[in-house]
Design an enzyme around this catalytic site. Structure first.
Site, PDB file in Angstrom:
ATOM      1  N   VAL A  15       0.995  -1.053   0.130  1.00  0.00           N
ATOM      2  CA  VAL A  15       0.237   0.077  -0.414  1.00  0.00           C
ATOM      3  C   VAL A  15       0.710   1.229   0.148  1.00  0.00           C
ATOM      4  CG1 VAL A  15      -1.409   1.541   1.093  1.00  0.00           C
ATOM      5  CG2 VAL A  15      -1.945  -0.927   1.247  1.00  0.00           C
ATOM      6  N   CYS A 131     -11.009  -1.816   2.644  1.00  0.00           N
ATOM      7  CA  CYS A 131     -11.013  -2.311   1.014  1.00  0.00           C
ATOM      8  C   CYS A 131     -12.584  -2.278   0.468  1.00  0.00           C
ATOM      9  CB  CYS A 131     -10.036  -2.408   0.008  1.00  0.00           C
ATOM     10  SG  CYS A 131      -9.954  -4.215   1.441  1.00  0.00           S
ATOM     11  N   GLY A 162      -4.748  -7.407  -2.377  1.00  0.00           N
ATOM     12  CA  GLY A 162      -5.691  -7.490  -0.004  1.00  0.00           C
ATOM     13  C   GLY A 162      -4.209  -7.804   1.320  1.00  0.00           C
ATOM     14  N   HIS A 244     -11.259  -6.264  -5.840  1.00  0.00           N
ATOM     15  CA  HIS A 244     -12.289  -6.532  -6.126  1.00  0.00           C
ATOM     16  C   HIS A 244     -13.077  -6.497  -6.185  1.00  0.00           C
ATOM     17  CE1 HIS A 244      -9.117  -7.564  -2.439  1.00  0.00           C
ATOM     18  NE2 HIS A 244      -9.985  -6.722  -1.502  1.00  0.00           N
TER      19      HIS A 244
HETATM   20  P1  NAP Z   1       3.114  -4.837   3.756  1.00  0.00           P
HETATM   21  O1  NAP Z   1       3.124  -5.544   2.219  1.00  0.00           O
HETATM   22  O2  NAP Z   1       3.355  -6.126   5.119  1.00  0.00           O
HETATM   23  O3  NAP Z   1       3.705  -3.337   4.438  1.00  0.00           O
HETATM   24  C1  NAP Z   1       3.615  -2.930   4.862  1.00  0.00           C
HETATM   25  C2  NAP Z   1       4.646  -2.046   5.767  1.00  0.00           C
HETATM   26  O4  NAP Z   1       5.015  -1.707   6.879  1.00  0.00           O
HETATM   27  C3  NAP Z   1       6.217  -2.059   5.612  1.00  0.00           C
HETATM   28  O5  NAP Z   1       6.512  -0.870   4.917  1.00  0.00           O
HETATM   29  C4  NAP Z   1       6.363  -2.653   6.014  1.00  0.00           C
HETATM   30  O6  NAP Z   1       8.280  -2.194   6.395  1.00  0.00           O
HETATM   31  C5  NAP Z   1       6.665  -1.298   7.428  1.00  0.00           C
HETATM   32  N1  NAP Z   1       5.871  -1.830   8.886  1.00  0.00           N
HETATM   33  C6  NAP Z   1       6.107  -2.849   9.496  1.00  0.00           C
HETATM   34  N2  NAP Z   1       5.916  -3.056  11.051  1.00  0.00           N
HETATM   35  C7  NAP Z   1       6.346  -2.319  10.727  1.00  0.00           C
HETATM   36  C8  NAP Z   1       7.171  -1.003  12.407  1.00  0.00           C
HETATM   37  N3  NAP Z   1       7.192  -2.057  13.527  1.00  0.00           N
HETATM   38  N4  NAP Z   1       7.885   0.438  12.310  1.00  0.00           N
HETATM   39  C9  NAP Z   1       7.521   0.686  10.749  1.00  0.00           C
HETATM   40  N5  NAP Z   1       6.595   0.114   9.261  1.00  0.00           N
HETATM   41  C10 NAP Z   1       6.710  -0.779  10.112  1.00  0.00           C
HETATM   42  O7  NAP Z   1       1.462  -4.938   4.126  1.00  0.00           O
HETATM   43  P2  NAP Z   1       0.446  -3.924   3.304  1.00  0.00           P
HETATM   44  O8  NAP Z   1      -0.719  -4.542   2.067  1.00  0.00           O
HETATM   45  O9  NAP Z   1       1.318  -2.700   2.536  1.00  0.00           O
HETATM   46  O10 NAP Z   1      -0.262  -3.910   4.519  1.00  0.00           O
HETATM   47  C11 NAP Z   1       0.364  -2.093   5.296  1.00  0.00           C
HETATM   48  C12 NAP Z   1      -0.889  -2.350   6.091  1.00  0.00           C
HETATM   49  O11 NAP Z   1      -2.103  -1.413   5.707  1.00  0.00           O
HETATM   50  C13 NAP Z   1      -1.855  -3.523   6.709  1.00  0.00           C
HETATM   51  O12 NAP Z   1      -1.598  -3.826   7.982  1.00  0.00           O
HETATM   52  C14 NAP Z   1      -3.388  -2.808   6.662  1.00  0.00           C
HETATM   53  O13 NAP Z   1      -3.460  -2.147   8.554  1.00  0.00           O
HETATM   54  C15 NAP Z   1      -3.506  -1.533   5.324  1.00  0.00           C
HETATM   55  N6  NAP Z   1      -4.092  -1.986   4.833  1.00  0.00           N
HETATM   56  C16 NAP Z   1      -5.608  -1.487   4.613  1.00  0.00           C
HETATM   57  C17 NAP Z   1      -6.217  -2.060   3.439  1.00  0.00           C
HETATM   58  C18 NAP Z   1      -7.442  -1.189   3.630  1.00  0.00           C
HETATM   59  O14 NAP Z   1      -8.764  -1.977   3.211  1.00  0.00           O
HETATM   60  N7  NAP Z   1      -7.892  -0.222   2.890  1.00  0.00           N
HETATM   61  C19 NAP Z   1      -5.799  -2.997   1.630  1.00  0.00           C
HETATM   62  C20 NAP Z   1      -4.204  -3.362   2.614  1.00  0.00           C
HETATM   63  C21 NAP Z   1      -3.619  -3.505   3.619  1.00  0.00           C
HETATM   64  P3  NAP Z   1       9.099  -3.007   6.400  1.00  0.00           P
HETATM   65  O15 NAP Z   1       9.352  -3.157   4.422  1.00  0.00           O
HETATM   66  O16 NAP Z   1      10.325  -2.291   6.116  1.00  0.00           O
HETATM   67  O17 NAP Z   1       9.051  -4.212   6.857  1.00  0.00           O
HETATM   68  O1  3JN Z   2      -7.893  -8.973   2.206  1.00  0.00           O
HETATM   69  C1  3JN Z   2      -7.737  -7.802   1.287  1.00  0.00           C
HETATM   70  O2  3JN Z   2      -8.524  -7.883   0.703  1.00  0.00           O
HETATM   71  C2  3JN Z   2      -8.136  -6.323   2.520  1.00  0.00           C
HETATM   72  C3  3JN Z   2      -7.151  -6.482   3.488  1.00  0.00           C
HETATM   73  C4  3JN Z   2      -6.859  -5.638   4.847  1.00  0.00           C
HETATM   74  C5  3JN Z   2      -6.419  -5.069   5.938  1.00  0.00           C
HETATM   75  C6  3JN Z   2      -4.896  -5.979   6.012  1.00  0.00           C
HETATM   76  C7  3JN Z   2      -4.556  -7.277   6.804  1.00  0.00           C
HETATM   77  C8  3JN Z   2      -4.804  -6.194   8.111  1.00  0.00           C
HETATM   78  C9  3JN Z   2      -6.850  -4.984   7.250  1.00  0.00           C
HETATM   79  C10 3JN Z   2      -7.758  -3.951   7.063  1.00  0.00           C
HETATM   80  O3  3JN Z   2      -7.838  -2.776   6.322  1.00  0.00           O
HETATM   81  O4  3JN Z   2      -8.778  -4.311   7.633  1.00  0.00           O
HETATM   82  C11 3JN Z   2      -5.702  -5.128   8.101  1.00  0.00           C
HETATM   83  C12 3JN Z   2      -6.086  -4.681   9.491  1.00  0.00           C
HETATM   84  O5  3JN Z   2      -6.916  -5.181  10.098  1.00  0.00           O
HETATM   85  O6  3JN Z   2      -5.700  -3.111   9.527  1.00  0.00           O
END
Ligand code: NAP
Ligand code: 3JN
Length: 338
Positions: A15, A131, A162, A244
């Site tokens: 993201v 999302c 996701g 999605h």
């Molecule tokens: P990802 O590819 O695993 O990326 C996680 C990011 O968080 C990386 O930049 C990681 O840094 C950083 N991070 C993890 N632990 C940290 C810490 N202790 N301090 C600083 N940075 C840290 O995951 P993603 O798919 O981008 O998703 C990230 C988050 O966005 C999810 O956990 C969720 O809460 C949210 N999300 C929301 C939606 C939505 O539906 N709106 C969809 C997807 C995700 P490193 O690379 O250094 O490990």
């Molecule tokens: O699975 C998907 O398609 C969306 C995933 C969202 C997500 C993934 C990890 C943690 C979330 C979210 O946005 O609800 C979280 C979270 O609970 O923060």
């Protein structure tokens, strides 16, 4: 024009990297950008507007002088660092579920409830919805405003992106293994995702639903500002990389025709009507990927009840479902409040 110091927390993630692209594409007025990640990313650089920016390890001092901090670094990280960022004077736009249901934190989809952004003044935090919720409410809000939706029955077909980059790699590797007749390995999901559908997103709760399914109920109610809307969801992971899809059935208080729904959605912000069955035109994940509209089609009457409509709703889960929506919230903040 006023320009802002922006921090992207989780900048190296699936993201976060899209967040950086959205800030560039939408020409957000950035004065200075701070790219934050974990210890694992020490020494890395990321490109922003043709400049290589060193990634900083996020700590208590990362937010000094920051105006807007956009977080996508997971719920635990957000719970710890969002209040620190807010105390330092930044407004946080958080992508995780950590703050979404906090009554002092607005949950915003700019096409639906942009005025809720003003609620950032309470805790300095604004939450970005899940999302699956975002694309559904973008499409349903114009209908809700016109004839009030009483009940939503939704089944999702969610792309592996996701779950993050590791899941994208897992689907890619499994597809290659299948066509090359090599044994399949699964680490991210409990079962093989290639050529399969898993009715399991996030963890299971005592009521038999998953957390993802309950997010769709609770978040829709909060964004619509209407706790009487019923939502029952079944969320399914499918072997699609980006985009999605959702099969959505609604029951409305007042009767609305298919023609009227089409007219409403043709003029709705953020919606693109793709609905011409005679020409085999309907929304596809492949068409939604890489752009920001929510595509809506297959609009038809539910002939099993007096006031029912069926729709097929598709959007890019990493863009409108996460990064674009967060940057749009930052745009409202920048234009109206900061
Ligand atoms: P990802 O590819 O695993 O990326 C996680 C990011 O968080 C990386 O930049 C990681 O840094 C950083 N991070 C993890 N632990 C940290 C810490 N202790 N301090 C600083 N940075 C840290 O995951 P993603 O798919 O981008 O998703 C990230 C988050 O966005 C999810 O956990 C969720 O809460 C949210 N999300 C929301 C939606 C939505 O539906 N709106 C969809 C997807 C995700 P490193 O690379 O250094 O490990
Ligand atoms: O699975 C998907 O398609 C969306 C995933 C969202 C997500 C993934 C990890 C943690 C979330 C979210 O946005 O609800 C979280 C979270 O609970 O923060």
């Amino acid at each position: 024009m006023k320009r802002f110091t922006v921090a992207v927390a989780g900048a190296t993630g699936a993201v976060g990297t899209q967040m950086i692209k959205c800030l560039e594409e939408r020409r957000f007025p950035v004065k200075d950008i701070r790219l934050l990640a974990s210890e694992r990313s020490r020494g890395r650089t990321l490109n922003f507007e043709h400049v290589q920016i060193p990634v900083q390890v996020m700590d208590e001092n990362s937010f000094d002088g920051v105006d807007i901090a956009i977080f996508s670094a997971g719920g635990g990280t957000s719970l710890k660092f969002s209040p620190i960022a807010a105390k330092a004077g930044a407004v946080v736009v958080d992508n995780s579920s950590a703050w979404r249901m906090d009554p002092e934190v607005p949950l915003v989809v700019p096409e639906v409830n942009p005025d809720a952004v003003a609620g950032y003044k309470q805790k300095g935090i604004i939450a970005n919805p899940n999302c699956s919720t975002i694309q559904m409410v973008v499409a349903l809000w114009p209908i809700h405003k016109a004839v009030r939706i009483k009940r939503i029955v939704v089944s999702t077909y969610q792309a592996v992106s996701g779950t993050g980059k590791k899941a994208v790699d897992e689907l890619d590797e499994q597809v290659r293994a299948m066509v090359n007749h090599i044994p399949i390995k699964n680490k991210v999901y409990p079962y093989q995702i290639a050529f399969n559908c898993l009715p399991h997103i996030d963890s299971f709760l005592e009521n038999g639903y998953t957390k993802e399914e309950m997010k769709m109920l609770n978040e829709t109610r909060k964004i619509f500002g209407d706790n009487s809307v019923g939502v029952t969801a079944t969320t399914v992971r499918v072997p699609v990389f980006y985009g999605h899809s959702e099969s959505v059935n609604i029951e409305t208080e007042k009767k609305i025709s298919v023609k009227e729904v089409r007219e409403l959605l043709a003029n709705a912000p953020g919606v693109k009507l793709v609905d011409d069955p005679s020409a085999n035109r309907y929304p596809l994940a492949l068409d939604a990927a890489g752009q920001d509209d929510t595509l809506v089609g297959r609009i038809r009457e539910d002939e099993s009840i007096p006031n029912g409509i069926n729709l097929w709703i598709v959007a890019d889960n990493i863009r409108k479902g996460a990064a674009t929506n967060a940057v749009q919230i930052a745009e409202v903040l920048a234009e109206k409040y900061l």
